[in-house]
Motif scaffolding. Structure first.
Motif, PDB file in Angstrom:
ATOM      1  N   LEU A 272       0.491  -0.831  -0.020  1.00 62.73           N
ATOM      2  CA  LEU A 272       0.185  -0.269   0.023  1.00 62.73           C
ATOM      3  C   LEU A 272       1.081   1.132  -0.042  1.00 62.73           C
ATOM      4  N   THR A 273       2.142   1.328   0.515  1.00 64.78           N
ATOM      5  CA  THR A 273       2.484   2.518   0.716  1.00 64.78           C
ATOM      6  C   THR A 273       3.328   2.358  -0.224  1.00 64.78           C
ATOM      7  N   ALA A 274       3.758   1.314  -0.982  1.00 62.08           N
ATOM      8  CA  ALA A 274       4.128   1.839  -2.646  1.00 62.08           C
ATOM      9  C   ALA A 274       3.387   2.085  -3.666  1.00 62.08           C
ATOM     10  N   GLU A 275       2.092   1.138  -3.573  1.00 60.42           N
ATOM     11  CA  GLU A 275       1.307   2.166  -4.587  1.00 60.42           C
ATOM     12  C   GLU A 275       0.599   4.000  -4.517  1.00 60.42           C
ATOM     13  N   LEU A 276       0.745   3.877  -2.510  1.00 56.09           N
ATOM     14  CA  LEU A 276       0.327   5.655  -2.863  1.00 56.09           C
ATOM     15  C   LEU A 276       1.425   6.407  -3.149  1.00 56.09           C
ATOM     16  N   ARG A 277       2.474   6.200  -2.463  1.00 60.63           N
ATOM     17  CA  ARG A 277       3.974   7.077  -2.619  1.00 60.63           C
ATOM     18  C   ARG A 277       4.025   7.486  -4.846  1.00 60.63           C
ATOM     19  N   ALA A 278       3.736   6.267  -5.430  1.00 62.85           N
ATOM     20  CA  ALA A 278       3.581   5.645  -6.917  1.00 62.85           C
ATOM     21  C   ALA A 278       2.324   6.991  -7.707  1.00 62.85           C
ATOM     22  N   ALA A 279       1.743   6.711  -6.925  1.00 61.24           N
ATOM     23  CA  ALA A 279       0.171   7.919  -7.232  1.00 61.24           C
ATOM     24  C   ALA A 279       0.043   9.438  -6.961  1.00 61.24           C
ATOM     25  N   VAL A 280       0.732   9.565  -5.710  1.00 58.80           N
ATOM     26  CA  VAL A 280       1.101  10.601  -5.243  1.00 58.80           C
ATOM     27  C   VAL A 280       2.251  11.528  -6.423  1.00 58.80           C
ATOM     28  N   ILE A 281       2.681  10.702  -6.922  1.00 61.08           N
ATOM     29  CA  ILE A 281       3.905  11.544  -8.039  1.00 61.08           C
ATOM     30  C   ILE A 281       2.779  11.242  -9.783  1.00 61.08           C
ATOM     31  N   GLU A 282       2.573  10.148  -9.830  1.00 59.74           N
ATOM     32  CA  GLU A 282       1.348  10.366 -10.844  1.00 59.74           C
ATOM     33  C   GLU A 282      -0.217  11.303 -11.209  1.00 59.74           C
ATOM     34  N   LEU A 283      -1.038  11.791  -9.588  1.00 64.55           N
ATOM     35  CA  LEU A 283      -1.567  12.687  -9.704  1.00 64.55           C
ATOM     36  C   LEU A 283      -1.216  13.904  -9.106  1.00 64.55           C
ATOM     37  N   GLN A 284       0.061  14.463  -9.300  1.00 65.41           N
ATOM     38  CA  GLN A 284       0.679  16.126  -8.843  1.00 65.41           C
ATOM     39  C   GLN A 284       0.685  16.103 -10.329  1.00 65.41           C
ATOM     40  N   ALA A 285       1.433  14.935 -11.394  1.00 66.42           N
ATOM     41  CA  ALA A 285       1.316  15.556 -12.214  1.00 66.42           C
ATOM     42  C   ALA A 285      -0.142  16.118 -13.147  1.00 66.42           C
ATOM     43  N   GLU A 286      -0.958  15.387 -12.458  1.00 67.24           N
ATOM     44  CA  GLU A 286      -2.443  15.976 -13.301  1.00 67.24           C
ATOM     45  C   GLU A 286      -3.104  17.631 -13.205  1.00 67.24           C
ATOM     46  N   GLY A 287      -2.347  17.897 -11.901  1.00 67.40           N
ATOM     47  CA  GLY A 287      -2.820  19.505 -11.519  1.00 67.40           C
ATOM     48  C   GLY A 287      -3.672  19.784 -11.160  1.00 67.40           C
ATOM     49  N   PRO A 288      -4.428  21.488 -10.148  1.00 67.96           N
ATOM     50  CA  PRO A 288      -5.236  21.387  -9.816  1.00 67.96           C
ATOM     51  C   PRO A 288      -6.410  21.624 -11.419  1.00 67.96           C
ATOM     52  N   PRO A 289      -7.710  22.117 -10.560  1.00 69.63           N
ATOM     53  CA  PRO A 289      -9.089  22.497 -11.538  1.00 69.63           C
ATOM     54  C   PRO A 289      -8.204  23.398 -11.964  1.00 69.63           C
ATOM     55  N   GLU A 290      -9.098  23.822 -13.238  1.00 64.06           N
ATOM     56  CA  GLU A 290      -9.054  25.041 -14.333  1.00 64.06           C
ATOM     57  C   GLU A 290      -9.604  26.178 -13.153  1.00 64.06           C
ATOM     58  N   VAL A 291      -9.265  27.624 -12.969  1.00 67.64           N
ATOM     59  CA  VAL A 291     -10.238  28.411 -11.828  1.00 67.64           C
ATOM     60  C   VAL A 291     -11.457  28.567 -12.135  1.00 67.64           C
ATOM     61  N   ALA A 292     -11.641  28.955 -13.471  1.00 66.99           N
ATOM     62  CA  ALA A 292     -13.104  29.053 -14.043  1.00 66.99           C
ATOM     63  C   ALA A 292     -14.166  28.170 -13.618  1.00 66.99           C
ATOM     64  N   THR A 293     -13.566  26.402 -13.483  1.00 65.41           N
ATOM     65  CA  THR A 293     -14.199  25.759 -12.548  1.00 65.41           C
ATOM     66  C   THR A 293     -15.096  26.196 -11.418  1.00 65.41           C
ATOM     67  N   MET A 294     -14.487  26.969 -10.156  1.00 64.98           N
ATOM     68  CA  MET A 294     -15.101  27.001  -9.058  1.00 64.98           C
ATOM     69  C   MET A 294     -16.383  28.114  -8.395  1.00 64.98           C
ATOM     70  N   PHE A 295     -16.892  28.164 -10.370  1.00 63.68           N
ATOM     71  CA  PHE A 295     -18.747  28.807 -10.673  1.00 63.68           C
ATOM     72  C   PHE A 295     -19.059  27.887 -10.814  1.00 63.68           C
ATOM     73  N   GLU A 296     -18.652  26.540 -11.448  1.00 67.01           N
ATOM     74  CA  GLU A 296     -19.793  25.077 -11.949  1.00 67.01           C
ATOM     75  C   GLU A 296     -20.393  25.127 -10.327  1.00 67.01           C
ATOM     76  N   HIS A 297     -21.236  24.287 -10.616  1.00 67.82           N
ATOM     77  CA  HIS A 297     -22.049  23.489  -9.433  1.00 67.82           C
ATOM     78  C   HIS A 297     -22.753  24.096  -8.242  1.00 67.82           C
ATOM     79  N   VAL A 298     -22.760  25.502  -8.382  1.00 70.12           N
ATOM     80  CA  VAL A 298     -23.100  26.284  -6.957  1.00 70.12           C
ATOM     81  C   VAL A 298     -24.281  26.437  -7.402  1.00 70.12           C
ATOM     82  N   PHE A 299     -25.358  26.174  -8.425  1.00 73.89           N
ATOM     83  CA  PHE A 299     -26.179  26.321  -9.118  1.00 73.89           C
ATOM     84  C   PHE A 299     -26.729  25.113 -10.180  1.00 73.89           C
TER      85      PHE A 299
END
Length: 326
Positions: A272-299
């Motif tokens: 599990l530790t090995a899986e999580l360490r690898a996943a952290v690196i891969e997921l960081q590469a996805e980056g954060p969401p686009e800033v404009a998406t903060m307005f979605e799903h409010v209504f």
């Protein structure tokens, strides 16, 4: 003394798979270690550990149905993993990546598919939400149960009083599971020297204290509270006393049965530790969401005000996004 509304033929023993629960506890501690590391690196925000509270969580879950609803606090994110949410999905939410199941809009765990409701960093809000779900269950004549974990800060909130008063009046199928802090003197000072379950009388609901380091005792208490709730007996306050190491207690029983607990730990923690360490690196590469998406799903749909705010933000970022100022 608390109000007595015992279920018929209450359990005195619970058939638990201690080896499976041991794996859950070890997995939870690996997740705790990872979250602590991510917090120190500034990759996530608050990351209070579940360590020492595992019997409160996994003992309770062992006594419930998968269809029952769970409300927790920031410590109880591993409950969703226990319910089958993949650890990569859990980690993506914690990191707030663009492709996470919440689109990066929340780093506090939610898992609708597992009936685990969104955690909030605001103390006590989950108690009111839990009561609302229980009210819906009763209206639909659903025999499901809602379990809500919380600690001393949430117990001191106005939401706790509102939730328990409402649950008592309408005899709702809620288990309020209060986890003590592990500091008896501090808890006694907060409560004026009384047991937390003494409050149950005032709300007209059942109350019981349980050793939160004994996973079997927790399972029995929750199973009895759930049986009472499913048959119209109403809510229960369980005061889980946090003392000792619940993982050590389980390992002592497994060792007595002839199992090598060190090997069992490694068999869960190492991959599990090995899986999580690898996943952290891969997921960081996805980056954060686009800033404009903060307005979605409010209504359900963007209104004119949100569109104006979004467009203004995008113009500002287009003008000053590289850090220049004119």
């Amino acid at each position: 003394m608390s109000v007595q509304m015992a279920a018929s033929e209450p359990l005195t023993q619970h058939d638990l798979d201690l080896r499976s629960l041991h794996s859950s506890m070890v997995r939870s501690r690996v997740l705790d270690d990872l979250q602590g590391d991510l917090a120190r690196r500034g990759l996530i925000g608050l990351a209070p550990p579940m360590t020492g509270y595992e019997a409160h969580v996994f003992g309770a879950m062992a006594a419930l149905r998968p269809s029952d609803w769970l409300f927790g606090d920031l410590r109880t994110g591993a409950a969703a993993v226990e319910r089958g949410v993949p650890v990569r999905t859990w980690l993506a939410q914690r990191l707030g990546t663009a492709n996470s199941s919440t689109g990066g809009k929340s780093t506090e765990l939610t898992a609708k598919e597992a009936n685990v409701v969104s955690v909030s960093s605001l103390m006590g809000t989950q108690l009111v939400h839990a009561v609302g779900v229980a009210m819906g269950m009763k209206a639909r004549e659903d025999d499901g149960v809602v379990l809500c974990w919380y600690g001393p800060a949430a117990a001191a909130s106005g939401d706790a009083h509102n939730a328990m008063n409402f649950a008592g009046v309408y005899r709702l199928p809620v288990i309020f599971y209060y986890c003590t802090s592990g500091d008896p003197a501090a808890d006694a000072q907060r409560l004026g020297g009384e047991a937390y379950t003494d409050r149950a009388d005032g709300y007209g609901i059942a109350g019981e204290r349980v050793d939160g380091s004994d996973i079997n005792a927790v399972a029995i208490a929750v199973a009895n509270a759930a049986a009472r709730a499913r048959t119209g007996g109403g809510s229960t306050i369980l005061e889980g006393i946090t003392s000792g190491d619940p993982l050590a207690a389980v390992e002592a029983k497994l060792t007595a049965s002839g199992l090598d607990v060190a090997a069992l730990r490694r068999s869960v923690a190492t991959p599990l530790t090995a899986e999580l360490r690898a996943a952290v690196i891969e997921l960081q590469a996805e980056g954060p969401p686009e800033v404009a998406t903060m307005f979605e799903h409010v209504f359900s749909a963007l209104d004119d005000r949100l569109i104006e705010q979004r467009d203004s933000l995008l113009r500002h970022r287009a003008r000053f996004g590289d850090g220049t100022v004119d």
